[in-house]
Design an enzyme around this catalytic site. Structure first.
Site, mmCIF file in Angstrom:
data_model
loop_
_atom_site.group_PDB
_atom_site.id
_atom_site.type_symbol
_atom_site.label_atom_id
_atom_site.label_comp_id
_atom_site.label_asym_id
_atom_site.label_seq_id
_atom_site.Cartn_x
_atom_site.Cartn_y
_atom_site.Cartn_z
ATOM 1 N N GLY A 356 0.828 -1.200 0.000
ATOM 2 C CA GLY A 356 0.000 0.000 0.000
ATOM 3 C C GLY A 356 0.858 1.243 0.000
ATOM 4 O O GLY A 356 2.085 1.186 0.086
ATOM 5 N N GLY A 359 2.995 5.442 4.635
ATOM 6 C CA GLY A 359 2.304 6.050 5.767
ATOM 7 C C GLY A 359 0.964 5.456 6.106
ATOM 8 O O GLY A 359 0.210 6.042 6.881
ATOM 9 N N THR A 360 0.651 4.296 5.558
ATOM 10 C CA THR A 360 -0.659 3.690 5.824
ATOM 11 C C THR A 360 -0.615 2.679 6.965
ATOM 12 O O THR A 360 -1.600 1.989 7.207
ATOM 13 C CB THR A 360 -1.210 3.019 4.556
ATOM 14 O OG1 THR A 360 -0.204 2.173 3.994
ATOM 15 C CG2 THR A 360 -1.618 4.051 3.535
ATOM 16 N N LYS A 362 1.704 0.008 7.496
ATOM 17 C CA LYS A 362 2.083 -1.378 7.204
ATOM 18 C C LYS A 362 3.056 -1.919 8.259
ATOM 19 O O LYS A 362 2.872 -3.011 8.780
ATOM 20 C CB LYS A 362 2.720 -1.448 5.810
ATOM 21 C CG LYS A 362 1.799 -0.978 4.689
ATOM 22 C CD LYS A 362 2.449 -1.125 3.343
ATOM 23 C CE LYS A 362 3.635 -0.191 3.165
ATOM 24 N NZ LYS A 362 3.260 1.240 3.220
ATOM 25 N N SER A 679 -8.256 3.617 -17.698
ATOM 26 C CA SER A 679 -9.390 4.121 -16.917
ATOM 27 C C SER A 679 -10.001 5.392 -17.491
ATOM 28 O O SER A 679 -11.140 5.742 -17.166
ATOM 29 C CB SER A 679 -8.960 4.386 -15.475
ATOM 30 O OG SER A 679 -8.491 3.195 -14.883
ATOM 31 N N LYS A 722 -10.295 5.913 -6.117
ATOM 32 C CA LYS A 722 -10.922 6.888 -7.008
ATOM 33 C C LYS A 722 -12.181 7.478 -6.370
ATOM 34 O O LYS A 722 -12.423 8.696 -6.464
ATOM 35 C CB LYS A 722 -11.266 6.227 -8.344
ATOM 36 C CG LYS A 722 -10.039 5.807 -9.156
ATOM 37 C CD LYS A 722 -10.435 5.048 -10.407
ATOM 38 C CE LYS A 722 -9.217 4.610 -11.213
ATOM 39 N NZ LYS A 722 -9.565 3.816 -12.390
#
Length: 794
Positions: A356, A359-360, A362, A679, A722
């Protein structure tokens, strides 16, 4: 044999226990009182007495039926003297010849026998007898040569003139069973009897030689060990003198430590081999320091698993919930993994890969797992590692060699089953020094890591009890074989609400503690915290948010120290420009109005989602298409497909736009940023349709999806990121492929409640929703697996 009444030729029987008497020998026998008295009486009446010596069969008693208790063949004994003894009488007799007991009977408690001579079969001439006698005497000399002081045994043998004399003298001392001795007595053939006796002597000689050889080797081994111990002690004393009494050989008590350690036998053997080198070389040897470092590593490494703690699933769930906001699916996946470990009770199973944006959380998730399991936590960073030796270690032949980071981490942990974090595994590099990612294949394969071999360690090390957790920001740079060995757990960015909760519950208290503050000195208002999140940070994680909170804490600390702040100091929105300066993040927000040709799209980035604007314009020309904005090949192809679709569907109905007399220019802002991916297909299509029809698209509508040449809308990835970006930018409606509806489950519920989602299957659905165009499409909605149904099939 049978029992009968005694007659005049009966001879008393002397029972022989566990022995056989051979002819041509003098012997003395212990007999019962009744037998001795009978013999004395016979000698007084007749002047002489004789008896038959019969061997009692193994396990039999003389009181049983004599025919079953005694061997039939015995020796005729001429009694020379009878004298009293403690338990009866001692008889001195001369064995004259072999006899066979024809009849045995009992009378007055004594056993008598009627016997007949048992003559030899003379099948050996005099010369052969003499040669056989020489061979037997030579064999006896060879046997006696193995024993010191055997002259008193061999001297009588030299004077004997027949094999029978030698046999009678030697057989009582032969270590053979009773049946063999009796069989030798019963043999009628002289040749066979002498040959069997010689064979017994040869076998005895070989057995004695074998025992002597084994004893000699054992003695040499013991002697060598004693000699080594003595020399080692002398060496210790000498080296102690040379070192001025500062220690013995400088071995640090390695021998005792190795013997007490729990290392496997193979490793202990290797350790003793290295210790011998150290002892022989002494403390001044150039390799002594390297050997000591190696032995220290072997002794410091954990080789066995201590007492395993039971995994408390509820406690693990509580720790994860208290340490981490959001990430519900990730936490549930971790709990499932721990539940499997609890049921399996042995090995750790699959290797987890947390992937990920930065800063999430992990790495901190790995720390929480270690806390939940009650295990040691070890972390190594692999960012920038490009030398295979960093993983597998250097060979000890190199100067300054060291073990690899895996073994160093195990030594640091001090336990064989830590939680081992492999941080930044996606940032491994390849150089002339090898490929460290390939070296990790053995570490992260549950089928192979039980015999992991470090070049420095040189012996296999079992890593199967280690819970490995790898972290990565992107999967693109991880080699496929390495990725295949790990189980992917994707960690996406946090929502605004989740960031607020994390800042409130974790980041702000940590920042206050780090700066010597507390809630009585500094408070940050909720509105100010929200503005910091929205306008001063742009990230999927919360690392930059913590930096901004640290800036606030430093500002307030200076105020407090200078005495110009009233406590508690409350930070409000109005103070942020003074504390943090101008807003550092420019976020694309939904515009108040979009002109024709401008459409809002959704994009995925490594730091989360974002919105982007597709802009189109036309000018007089020759029907050319111009694309700008650093677009990749896929986006360029999407533009070509979109133009072909518009021309094929709208060219015949449009009167205000001439495709052949106009050039079209499509631009995606932020031209310095490379962009690629499928996309943007529906967004470019809608922008072209808006441009050529002159109809504007609602600025609060954003869209994503891939478009095909037949007009079908295909699913894309990154829906959660998104949608979060759309929510952050003020979008109210999101158009997305129908196949992506299931991905909305990953979107937080509070975000889903504030947005309207429209699922589409074809370009006609997109244009109808975005522009109000109602086209009669040539295809039916996308049916999955790249399959569309033609209209004429209805």
């Amino acid at each position: 044999m049978h029992l009968s009444q005694p007659d005049t030729s009966e001879t008393i029987v002397i029972p022989l226990f566990e022995t056989v008497v051979y002819p041509e020998t003098r012997t003395k026998l212990q007999v019962e009182a009744a037998v001795g008295e009978a013999l004395i009486a016979a000698m007084k009446s007749d002047g002489s007495a004789s008896a038959v010596g019969l061997t009692v069969k193994s396990g039999a008693e003389p009181s049983e039926d004599p025919a079953d208790a005694f061997c039939a063949t015995g020796t005729l004994l001429s009694i020379a003297h009878v004298q009293p003894a403690d338990d009866g009488y001692l008889i001195f007799a001369h064995a004259t010849r072999r006899v066979k007991a024809v009849t045995l009977f009992e009378n007055d408690g004594l056993i008598y026998a009627i016997h007949e001579p048992l003559p030899d079969l003379p099948d050996l001439d005099g010369e052969a007898r003499a040669e056989m006698l020489r061979d037997i005497k030579a064999a006896l000399h060879e046997i006696s040569g193995n024993f010191q002081g055997s002259e008193q045994f061999t001297r009588p043998v030299e004077r004997m003139e027949s094999v029978d004399q030698v046999m009678a003298f030697v057989m009582p001392f032969m270590p053979v069973d009773l049946a063999t001795k009796q069989s030798l007595l019963e043999t009628v053939s002289v040749r066979e009897r002498y040959t069997a006796f010689l064979r017994l002597l040869v076998n005895l000689n070989e057995s004695i030689n074998l025992r002597i050889e084994v004893a000699k080797k054992a003695s040499e081994k013991v002697g060598k060990a004693n000699r080594e111990a003595m020399l080692r002690e002398q060496l210790r004393v000498i080296q102690e003198e040379l070192n001025g009494g500062e220690g013995s050989s400088g071995d640090g008590g390695y021998r005792e430590r190795i013997e007490r350690s729990t290392m496997p036998d193979e490793v202990r053997k290797k350790a003793f081999a290295e210790l011998r080198k150290l002892e022989m070389g002494g403390s001044q040897h150039h390799e002594s320091q390297g050997i000591r470092n190696y032995l220290d590593l072997l002794l410091d490494l954990p080789w066995t698993v201590g007492e395993k703690k039971s995994i408390d699933i509820e406690e693990a769930r509580r720790i994860l919930e208290s340490n981490h906001n959001g990430l519900e699916k990730v936490k549930e996946r971790i709990v499932q993994h721990l539940a499997v470990m609890k049921l399996k009770e042995e090995k750790q199973g699959s290797i987890l890969l947390f992937a990920g944006p930065p800063g999430t959380g992990k790495t901190s998730l790995g720390k929480s797992i270690a806390d939940a399991l009650g295990r040691k936590y070890v972390r190594i960073s692999l960012g920038g590692v490009k030398d295979e030796a960093e993983i597998r270690g250097h060979r000890r032949t190199y100067v300054g060699s060291l073990p690899g980071r895996i073994i160093q981490g195990m030594k640091r942990a001090g336990t064989k089953n830590p939680v081992f974090i492999l941080d930044e595994i996606d940032k491994l590099a390849v150089s002339y020094s090898g490929d460290p990612a390939s070296a990790l294949l053995e570490v992260l394969d549950p089928e192979q890591n039980s015999t992991f071999t470090d070049h420095y360690l040189e012996v296999p090390y079992d890593l199967s009890d280690v819970l490995f957790i790898a972290t990565a920001n992107t999967l693109a740079t991880i080699p496929a074989p390495l990725l295949d060995r790990m189980e992917l757990v994707e960690i996406s960015g946090y929502t605004k609400n989740e960031k607020f909760a994390i800042a409130k519950d974790h980041l702000l208290p940590e920042t206050l503690e780090e700066h010597g503050l507390d809630a009585d000195k500094l408070q940050v208002g909720d509105d100010a915290l929200t503005v910091i999140i929205d306008r001063y940070t742009r990230e999927a994680g919360v690392r930059a948010l913590k930096k901004q909170l640290a800036r606030v804490a430093r500002f307030v600390s200076a105020k407090i120290v200078s005495g110009t702040a009233d406590l508690p100091y409350v930070v409000t929105v109005e103070m942020l420009p003074e504390i943090l300066g101008r807003e550092t993040v420019r976020q694309d927000m939904a515009r108040k109005e979009n002109p024709p040709g401008v459409v809002t799209g959704l994009a995925w980035t490594p730091v989360g989602g974002d919105i982007l604007f597709i802009e189109g314009t036309f000018m007089p020309g020759k029907g050319r298409l111009t694309l700008t904005g650093q677009l990749g090949d896929v986006m360029k192809e999407s533009a070509q497909i979109s133009l072909s679709l518009i021309r094929s569907r709208l060219a015949a109905t449009l009167t205000r736009f001439d495709f052949f007399a106009s050039d079209i220019h499509i631009h995606v802002p932020s031209g310095a940023t490379p962009k690629d991916g499928p996309s943007a297909g529906v967004t470019i299509l809608t922008a072209l349709a808006s441009l050529v029809t002159g109809k504007a698209v609602d600025p609060t509508v954003a869209m994503t999806g891939e478009v095909t040449l037949s007009g079908a809308v295909l699913p894309v990835g990154g829906i959660k990121e998104k949608v979060l970006a759309a929510h952050r930018a003020g979008i109210r409606k999101v158009i997305l492929p129908r196949e992506n509806e299931r991905d909305l489950e990953d979107v937080p519920e509070d975000v889903r409640d504030e947005l309207v989602f429209v699922a589409v299957d074809t370009m006609e659905d997109v244009l109808r929703e975005a522009l109000g165009l109602d086209l009669a499409g040539p295809v039916l909605p996308y049916a999955g697996k790249n399959r569309c149904v033609p209209v004429h099939d209805l």
